[in-house]
Write a protein that holds these residues in place. Structure first.
Motif, PDB file in Angstrom:
ATOM      1  N   GLU A  16      32.520 -69.227  37.565  1.00  0.00           N
ATOM      2  CA  GLU A  16      33.490 -70.102  37.538  1.00  0.00           C
ATOM      3  C   GLU A  16      33.638 -71.211  36.419  1.00  0.00           C
ATOM      4  O   GLU A  16      32.965 -71.694  35.975  1.00  0.00           O
ATOM      5  N   CYS A  17      34.829 -71.271  35.944  1.00  0.00           N
ATOM      6  CA  CYS A  17      35.295 -72.138  34.750  1.00  0.00           C
ATOM      7  C   CYS A  17      36.515 -72.553  34.905  1.00  0.00           C
ATOM      8  O   CYS A  17      37.374 -72.216  36.007  1.00  0.00           O
ATOM      9  N   GLY A  18      37.114 -73.248  33.926  1.00  0.00           N
ATOM     10  CA  GLY A  18      38.198 -73.810  34.061  1.00  0.00           C
ATOM     11  C   GLY A  18      39.532 -72.750  34.267  1.00  0.00           C
ATOM     12  O   GLY A  18      40.975 -72.990  34.729  1.00  0.00           O
ATOM     13  N   ALA A  19      39.260 -71.627  33.924  1.00  0.00           N
ATOM     14  CA  ALA A  19      40.381 -70.427  34.124  1.00  0.00           C
ATOM     15  C   ALA A  19      40.272 -69.584  35.466  1.00  0.00           C
ATOM     16  O   ALA A  19      40.962 -68.645  35.569  1.00  0.00           O
ATOM     17  N   GLY A  20      39.377 -70.040  36.240  1.00  0.00           N
ATOM     18  CA  GLY A  20      39.425 -69.531  37.465  1.00  0.00           C
ATOM     19  C   GLY A  20      37.854 -69.001  37.611  1.00  0.00           C
ATOM     20  O   GLY A  20      36.748 -69.213  36.914  1.00  0.00           O
ATOM     21  N   VAL A  21      37.950 -67.985  38.666  1.00  0.00           N
ATOM     22  CA  VAL A  21      36.382 -67.236  38.925  1.00  0.00           C
ATOM     23  C   VAL A  21      36.746 -65.745  38.164  1.00  0.00           C
ATOM     24  O   VAL A  21      37.522 -64.962  38.372  1.00  0.00           O
ATOM     25  N   LEU A  22      35.907 -65.550  37.194  1.00  0.00           N
ATOM     26  CA  LEU A  22      36.023 -64.364  36.156  1.00  0.00           C
ATOM     27  C   LEU A  22      34.895 -63.562  36.306  1.00  0.00           C
ATOM     28  O   LEU A  22      33.627 -63.927  36.487  1.00  0.00           O
ATOM     29  N   PRO A  23      34.951 -62.230  36.446  1.00  0.00           N
ATOM     30  CA  PRO A  23      33.895 -61.105  36.480  1.00  0.00           C
ATOM     31  C   PRO A  23      32.966 -61.243  35.085  1.00  0.00           C
ATOM     32  O   PRO A  23      33.700 -61.068  34.041  1.00  0.00           O
ATOM     33  N   MET A  24      31.839 -60.890  35.095  1.00  0.00           N
ATOM     34  CA  MET A  24      31.117 -60.885  33.797  1.00  0.00           C
ATOM     35  C   MET A  24      30.214 -59.307  34.420  1.00  0.00           C
ATOM     36  O   MET A  24      29.404 -59.479  35.244  1.00  0.00           O
ATOM     37  N   ARG A  25      30.270 -58.352  33.232  1.00  0.00           N
ATOM     38  CA  ARG A  25      29.478 -57.068  33.660  1.00  0.00           C
ATOM     39  C   ARG A  25      28.337 -57.145  33.000  1.00  0.00           C
ATOM     40  O   ARG A  25      28.170 -57.180  31.897  1.00  0.00           O
ATOM     41  N   VAL A  26      27.267 -56.732  33.687  1.00  0.00           N
ATOM     42  CA  VAL A  26      25.791 -56.645  33.315  1.00  0.00           C
ATOM     43  C   VAL A  26      25.468 -55.213  33.127  1.00  0.00           C
ATOM     44  O   VAL A  26      25.579 -54.520  34.000  1.00  0.00           O
ATOM     45  N   GLU A  27      25.214 -55.003  31.877  1.00  0.00           N
ATOM     46  CA  GLU A  27      24.672 -53.457  31.301  1.00  0.00           C
ATOM     47  C   GLU A  27      23.485 -53.492  30.767  1.00  0.00           C
ATOM     48  O   GLU A  27      23.117 -54.214  29.743  1.00  0.00           O
ATOM     49  N   GLY A  28      22.177 -52.743  31.585  1.00  0.00           N
ATOM     50  CA  GLY A  28      21.003 -52.842  30.958  1.00  0.00           C
ATOM     51  C   GLY A  28      20.016 -53.892  31.231  1.00  0.00           C
ATOM     52  O   GLY A  28      20.674 -54.708  31.780  1.00  0.00           O
ATOM     53  N   GLU A  29      18.822 -53.776  30.801  1.00  0.00           N
ATOM     54  CA  GLU A  29      18.030 -54.852  31.098  1.00  0.00           C
ATOM     55  C   GLU A  29      17.118 -55.346  29.740  1.00  0.00           C
ATOM     56  O   GLU A  29      17.253 -54.562  28.702  1.00  0.00           O
ATOM     57  N   GLY A  30      16.720 -56.465  29.800  1.00  0.00           N
ATOM     58  CA  GLY A  30      15.823 -56.903  28.496  1.00  0.00           C
ATOM     59  C   GLY A  30      16.514 -57.207  27.514  1.00  0.00           C
ATOM     60  O   GLY A  30      17.621 -57.351  27.212  1.00  0.00           O
ATOM     61  N   ALA A  31      16.148 -56.381  26.263  1.00  0.00           N
ATOM     62  CA  ALA A  31      16.489 -56.849  24.858  1.00  0.00           C
ATOM     63  C   ALA A  31      17.583 -55.976  24.850  1.00  0.00           C
ATOM     64  O   ALA A  31      18.598 -56.165  23.639  1.00  0.00           O
ATOM     65  N   ASP A  32      17.818 -54.913  25.443  1.00  0.00           N
ATOM     66  CA  ASP A  32      19.083 -53.852  25.208  1.00  0.00           C
ATOM     67  C   ASP A  32      20.296 -54.376  26.219  1.00  0.00           C
ATOM     68  O   ASP A  32      21.157 -53.831  26.282  1.00  0.00           O
ATOM     69  N   ARG A  33      19.894 -55.642  27.046  1.00  0.00           N
ATOM     70  CA  ARG A  33      21.008 -55.894  28.070  1.00  0.00           C
ATOM     71  C   ARG A  33      22.295 -56.459  27.152  1.00  0.00           C
ATOM     72  O   ARG A  33      22.293 -57.070  25.978  1.00  0.00           O
ATOM     73  N   ARG A  34      23.598 -55.910  27.774  1.00  0.00           N
ATOM     74  CA  ARG A  34      24.567 -56.176  27.262  1.00  0.00           C
ATOM     75  C   ARG A  34      25.452 -56.794  28.300  1.00  0.00           C
ATOM     76  O   ARG A  34      25.631 -56.496  29.508  1.00  0.00           O
ATOM     77  N   LEU A  35      26.272 -57.865  27.818  1.00  0.00           N
ATOM     78  CA  LEU A  35      27.146 -58.662  28.966  1.00  0.00           C
ATOM     79  C   LEU A  35      28.462 -58.691  28.392  1.00  0.00           C
ATOM     80  O   LEU A  35      28.807 -58.744  27.259  1.00  0.00           O
ATOM     81  N   LEU A  36      29.536 -58.406  29.205  1.00  0.00           N
ATOM     82  CA  LEU A  36      30.857 -58.061  28.860  1.00  0.00           C
ATOM     83  C   LEU A  36      31.681 -58.920  29.815  1.00  0.00           C
ATOM     84  O   LEU A  36      31.492 -58.946  31.098  1.00  0.00           O
ATOM     85  N   LEU A  37      32.834 -59.469  29.276  1.00  0.00           N
ATOM     86  CA  LEU A  37      33.787 -60.292  30.172  1.00  0.00           C
ATOM     87  C   LEU A  37      34.909 -59.566  30.037  1.00  0.00           C
ATOM     88  O   LEU A  37      35.400 -58.798  29.289  1.00  0.00           O
ATOM     89  N   LYS A  38      35.866 -59.721  31.229  1.00  0.00           N
ATOM     90  CA  LYS A  38      36.892 -59.106  31.511  1.00  0.00           C
ATOM     91  C   LYS A  38      38.046 -60.050  30.826  1.00  0.00           C
ATOM     92  O   LYS A  38      38.092 -61.185  31.020  1.00  0.00           O
ATOM     93  N   SER A  39      38.629 -59.270  30.126  1.00  0.00           N
ATOM     94  CA  SER A  39      39.805 -60.024  29.269  1.00  0.00           C
ATOM     95  C   SER A  39      41.008 -60.508  30.117  1.00  0.00           C
ATOM     96  O   SER A  39      41.228 -59.886  31.367  1.00  0.00           O
ATOM     97  N   PRO A  40      41.246 -61.740  30.081  1.00  0.00           N
ATOM     98  CA  PRO A  40      42.325 -62.411  31.184  1.00  0.00           C
ATOM     99  C   PRO A  40      43.697 -61.752  31.161  1.00  0.00           C
ATOM    100  O   PRO A  40      44.396 -62.142  31.938  1.00  0.00           O
ATOM    101  N   GLY A  41      44.004 -60.666  30.362  1.00  0.00           N
ATOM    102  CA  GLY A  41      45.201 -60.134  30.119  1.00  0.00           C
ATOM    103  C   GLY A  41      46.028 -60.533  28.953  1.00  0.00           C
ATOM    104  O   GLY A  41      45.791 -61.878  28.566  1.00  0.00           O
ATOM    105  N   GLU A  42      46.940 -59.865  28.683  1.00  0.00           N
ATOM    106  CA  GLU A  42      47.771 -60.280  27.436  1.00  0.00           C
ATOM    107  C   GLU A  42      49.158 -60.059  27.612  1.00  0.00           C
ATOM    108  O   GLU A  42      49.667 -59.071  28.464  1.00  0.00           O
ATOM    109  N   ARG A  43      49.921 -60.731  26.806  1.00  0.00           N
ATOM    110  CA  ARG A  43      51.502 -60.636  26.736  1.00  0.00           C
ATOM    111  C   ARG A  43      51.746 -60.818  25.275  1.00  0.00           C
ATOM    112  O   ARG A  43      51.439 -61.440  24.378  1.00  0.00           O
ATOM    113  N   VAL A  44      52.416 -59.599  24.973  1.00  0.00           N
ATOM    114  CA  VAL A  44      52.760 -59.568  23.407  1.00  0.00           C
ATOM    115  C   VAL A  44      54.175 -60.244  23.482  1.00  0.00           C
ATOM    116  O   VAL A  44      55.207 -60.071  24.094  1.00  0.00           O
ATOM    117  N   LEU A  45      54.194 -61.533  22.601  1.00  0.00           N
ATOM    118  CA  LEU A  45      55.292 -62.227  22.747  1.00  0.00           C
ATOM    119  C   LEU A  45      56.234 -62.110  21.453  1.00  0.00           C
ATOM    120  O   LEU A  45      57.519 -62.377  21.605  1.00  0.00           O
TER     121      LEU A  45
END
Length: 293
Positions: A102-131
């Motif tokens: 939960e942050c100022g942009a809403g409630v966003l998913p954070m993906r957890v891959e692996g554990e310990g020193a090899d753990r990677r965390l990924l955020l979902k891009s909020p979407g994009e518009r080519v202006l």
């Protein structure tokens, strides 16, 4: 009342010291926003975050993100680093591989891959518009890109949580050797109400497929060592422009070597959804002795 816990993190680092600094405060539930801002001004980091209990029942935790000058609703490396701190401090556990921030942009998913020193965390891009696209998309763009040759995709102004100019250069060597005109990039950023310019180039290196350099002159930073949100916009732009291209499923990014860092970001593109993240290292973990009154 126990002292708050403070973690100093190295986010998106390929090796220790290679990523982006982040300060995280745990246990500041009684702090006012003014006290948080004062501490963030003192750390003088690009961002400092504060982990709090969620207000939304759908969230795993809540985070407030501060630059030295103001609170911001969302940013890439503070989100990834804060999720790392949540797991390190045992504040929440992933459910079906996800944390919900939960942050100022809403409630966003954070993906957890692996554990310990090899753990990677990924955020979902909020979407994009080519202006807008093209080297002539803004009167000041040509000066900001002076001395560069174009790659496959045209320059573009892209909005997705934060607004960036994106420009593909002709080669990794050209991008790494480029000495940009920071004044021209700053003028472009302020005139277009954007973060600045993020340049990228494709690579044949076995360890990464894209090289990125980010110049967020719009917020007073010369060059950023690791840029989560900007890399999300690049990935979305590539996925839209080249849905069947070699990078359409994802890739690895190298960033920051030109300024003495060594960041590695991982991009996954699944059914058009962009996830950006990497590893985080805890460098300092201790009690915070600070008068928040």
């Amino acid at each position: 009342m126990p002292a708050p816990r403070y973690l100093h993190l190295d986010v998106f680092a390929a090796t220790h010291g290679g990523g982006n600094h982040l300060g995280v405060v745990v246990g500041a539930e009684q702090w006012s926003g003014e006290a948080m801002q004062r501490f963030a001004r003192w750390t003088n980091l690009v961002e400092t975050t504060f982990l709090l209990p969620p207000a939304d029942p759908a969230a795993s935790y809540r985070v407030r993100i501060f630059t030295p000058h103001k609170e911001i609703p969302f940013a890439g490396h503070p989100s990834v680093g804060s999720a790392h701190a949540v797991l390190e401090c045992g504040l929440a556990r992933p459910v079906d591989g996800l944390l919900w921030q939960e942050c100022g942009a809403g409630v966003l998913p954070m993906r957890v891959e692996g554990e310990g020193a090899d753990r990677r965390l990924l955020l979902k891009s909020p979407g994009e518009r080519v202006l807008d696209t093209g080297r002539d998309a803004h009167p000041l763009l040509a000066a900001a890109l002076a001395g560069t040759g174009c790659g496959t995709l045209p320059p573009a102004l892209v909005d997705g949580g934060r607004r960036w100019w994106l420009a593909e250069l002709e080669s990794e060597a050209a991008l790494r050797a480029w000495k940009p005109d920071h004044g021209a990039i700053g003028a472009l950023a302020h005139a277009s109400d954007s973060m600045g310019l993020c340049a990228f180039a494709r690579s044949t290196h076995p360890g990464y497929q894209l090289v990125v350099r980010a110049f967020p002159a719009g917020v007073g930073i010369v060059e950023d060592p690791a840029s989560g949100a900007a890399n999300g916009l690049i990935a979305a732009y590539i996925a839209q422009a080249e849905p069947c291209g070699p990078l359409a499923g994802g890739y690895v990014v190298s960033q920051g070597r030109e300024i003495g860092h060594d960041a590695q970001l991982v991009v996954h593109i699944v059914d058009g959804t962009v996830w950006v993240g990497g590893r985080t290292h805890t460098i300092v973990d201790g009690a915070l002795h600070w008068n928040a009154a």
